[in-house]
Design a protein around this motif. Sequence first.
Motif, short mmCIF file in Angstrom:
data_model
loop_
_atom_site.label_atom_id
_atom_site.label_comp_id
_atom_site.label_asym_id
_atom_site.label_seq_id
_atom_site.Cartn_x
_atom_site.Cartn_y
_atom_site.Cartn_z
N LEU A 72 0.81 -1.22 0.00
CA LEU A 72 0.00 0.00 0.00
C LEU A 72 0.85 1.27 0.00
O LEU A 72 0.61 2.17 -0.79
N GLU A 73 1.85 1.36 0.85
CA GLU A 73 2.60 2.61 0.99
C GLU A 73 3.35 2.98 -0.29
O GLU A 73 3.36 4.13 -0.69
N SER A 74 4.00 2.01 -0.95
CA SER A 74 4.74 2.34 -2.17
C SER A 74 3.78 2.71 -3.30
O SER A 74 4.08 3.62 -4.09
N LEU A 75 2.63 2.06 -3.40
CA LEU A 75 1.65 2.42 -4.43
C LEU A 75 1.08 3.80 -4.17
O LEU A 75 0.88 4.59 -5.09
N LYS A 76 0.84 4.11 -2.91
CA LYS A 76 0.31 5.41 -2.54
C LYS A 76 1.33 6.52 -2.86
O LYS A 76 0.97 7.55 -3.43
N ASN A 77 2.60 6.30 -2.51
CA ASN A 77 3.64 7.28 -2.81
C ASN A 77 3.78 7.49 -4.31
O ASN A 77 3.96 8.62 -4.77
N ASP A 78 3.70 6.42 -5.08
CA ASP A 78 3.79 6.53 -6.53
C ASP A 78 2.61 7.33 -7.09
O ASP A 78 2.77 8.15 -7.98
#
Length: 160
Positions: free
Chosen positions: A126-132
Amino acid sequence: MNNKTLLRLIAVLFWIPAISACGFTPVYGPNSQIEQQFSGITVQEPANRNEYLFVQNLETHIGRASAPDKMLQYTLYVYEQSMLQGYRAHLVGKVDYKVISMSDQTVLYGGSAENFTAYNIPAETLESLKNDAYSRLMQILADLVYRDLIVKNAAYADAS
């Protein structure tokens, strides 16, 4: 190679120097009118990660002013909307901006841009997709503001 293809190749090779000698200059290239019209604009300092990404993307287009006489001030709004029963999220962003004269603080022109991007919500990444998604949204907003600035700055220059 047949004769027709050979003649075309010779014609193209003949016209390339002629076209480049006509005074043609790229619209967005070094020392172009677009680059020169933004040479006096500096962008307000970012206060958080989203603003940093927005400013970074915008400055890739307009550059950094060495002797600024105008400042682009902005307000960035970002919010999330859950979609498809918790499996997808939309990230909506809006930026309101104005270009002000640094000498007397008068607003020269301004505008706004709004767009969105989306990401899937799997728990493990979730966090890496959100940052992207945030990074993509800031790039989109910076591109929209840049296009708007080209038009409004040219109109302001023509009116002054």
